[in-house]
Design a protein around this motif. Structure first.
Motif, PDB file in Angstrom:
ATOM      1  N   PRO A  22       0.810  -1.226   0.000  1.00  0.00           N
ATOM      2  CA  PRO A  22       0.000   0.000   0.000  1.00  0.00           C
ATOM      3  C   PRO A  22       0.838   1.269   0.000  1.00  0.00           C
ATOM      4  O   PRO A  22       0.481   2.252  -0.644  1.00  0.00           O
ATOM      5  CB  PRO A  22      -0.808  -0.110   1.296  1.00  0.00           C
ATOM      6  N   LEU A  25       2.089   1.670  -3.529  1.00  0.00           N
ATOM      7  CA  LEU A  25       1.007   1.951  -4.474  1.00  0.00           C
ATOM      8  C   LEU A  25       0.508   3.387  -4.374  1.00  0.00           C
ATOM      9  O   LEU A  25       0.263   4.045  -5.381  1.00  0.00           O
ATOM     10  CB  LEU A  25      -0.148   0.975  -4.233  1.00  0.00           C
ATOM     11  N   PHE A  26       0.355   3.899  -3.163  1.00  0.00           N
ATOM     12  CA  PHE A  26      -0.214   5.235  -2.977  1.00  0.00           C
ATOM     13  C   PHE A  26       0.829   6.317  -2.766  1.00  0.00           C
ATOM     14  O   PHE A  26       0.488   7.467  -2.560  1.00  0.00           O
ATOM     15  CB  PHE A  26      -1.192   5.216  -1.797  1.00  0.00           C
ATOM     16  N   SER A  27       2.063   5.990  -2.824  1.00  0.00           N
ATOM     17  CA  SER A  27       3.136   6.961  -2.625  1.00  0.00           C
ATOM     18  C   SER A  27       3.374   7.773  -3.897  1.00  0.00           C
ATOM     19  O   SER A  27       3.015   7.364  -4.995  1.00  0.00           O
ATOM     20  CB  SER A  27       4.397   6.197  -2.220  1.00  0.00           C
ATOM     21  N   THR A  28       4.000   8.916  -3.752  1.00  0.00           N
ATOM     22  CA  THR A  28       4.341   9.732  -4.928  1.00  0.00           C
ATOM     23  C   THR A  28       5.491   9.126  -5.717  1.00  0.00           C
ATOM     24  O   THR A  28       5.786   9.577  -6.818  1.00  0.00           O
ATOM     25  CB  THR A  28       4.725  11.161  -4.497  1.00  0.00           C
ATOM     26  N   ASN A  30       5.354   6.188  -6.909  1.00  0.00           N
ATOM     27  CA  ASN A  30       4.724   5.277  -7.856  1.00  0.00           C
ATOM     28  C   ASN A  30       4.781   5.904  -9.249  1.00  0.00           C
ATOM     29  O   ASN A  30       4.221   6.972  -9.488  1.00  0.00           O
ATOM     30  CB  ASN A  30       3.279   5.026  -7.441  1.00  0.00           C
ATOM     31  N   LEU A  33       1.416   6.887 -11.042  1.00  0.00           N
ATOM     32  CA  LEU A  33       0.573   7.899 -10.413  1.00  0.00           C
ATOM     33  C   LEU A  33       0.502   9.143 -11.286  1.00  0.00           C
ATOM     34  O   LEU A  33       1.518   9.632 -11.772  1.00  0.00           O
ATOM     35  CB  LEU A  33       1.144   8.253  -9.041  1.00  0.00           C
ATOM     36  N   ASN A  36      -3.620  15.054 -10.196  1.00  0.00           N
ATOM     37  CA  ASN A  36      -5.043  15.398 -10.231  1.00  0.00           C
ATOM     38  C   ASN A  36      -5.166  16.804 -10.807  1.00  0.00           C
ATOM     39  O   ASN A  36      -4.977  17.781 -10.113  1.00  0.00           O
ATOM     40  CB  ASN A  36      -5.650  15.356  -8.830  1.00  0.00           C
ATOM     41  N   SER A  79       4.071  16.624  -3.077  1.00  0.00           N
ATOM     42  CA  SER A  79       3.095  15.557  -2.900  1.00  0.00           C
ATOM     43  C   SER A  79       1.669  16.107  -2.941  1.00  0.00           C
ATOM     44  O   SER A  79       0.725  15.360  -2.805  1.00  0.00           O
ATOM     45  CB  SER A  79       3.330  14.852  -1.562  1.00  0.00           C
TER      46      SER A  79
END
Length: 129
Positions: A22, A25-28, A30, A33, A36, A79
């Protein structure tokens, strides 16, 4: 005996994957990614008047879409995605201008048991969704 070592090793690997996956997967860090990106925004403002005699009345005062969106890329916290949104000074549609309705709201605002507040709503769309 080697089966217990194998089970322990697999359990340890499973726990490490459960902890690290996790974060990765959710880190910057990645590589898949994506940022937004704010693509559109709308803002509306309403005057809401509540009285015991008239109940709740709502009058739209402002509705508008964004005039400009500036994505802020040069901030120190990489981030975090940020954008500055500007809206027009004048509403895109005329507010509830029925004279009878305005008179009722004005009359209700003069009564002693009235509560009134402004309600602002915004809708943001990111990456076109």
């Amino acid at each position: 005996r080697w089966e217990k070592v194998l089970q322990g090793g697999l359990l340890l690997v499973g726990l490490i994957v459960l902890i690290v996956a996790p974060i990765a997967l959710f880190s910057t860090l990645n590589p898949s990614l994506q940022a937004n990106r704010l693509t559109s925004a709308t803002l509306s403002g309403n005057l809401i008047v509540q009285s015991s005699a008239e109940g709740i009345r709502q009058m739209r005062l402002y509705r508008g879409s964004q005039v400009s969106i500036v994505q802020e890329l040069g901030h120190s916290d990489k981030s975090r995605d940020a954008a500055e949104v500007s809206f027009g000074a004048v509403s895109e549609e005329t507010f509830d201008s029925q004279t009878v309705f305005q008179a009722r709201v004005a009359q209700a605002l003069g009564e002693p048991d009235v509560t009134a507040w402004f309600q602002f709503k915004y809708q943001l769309e990111f990456n076109g969704h």
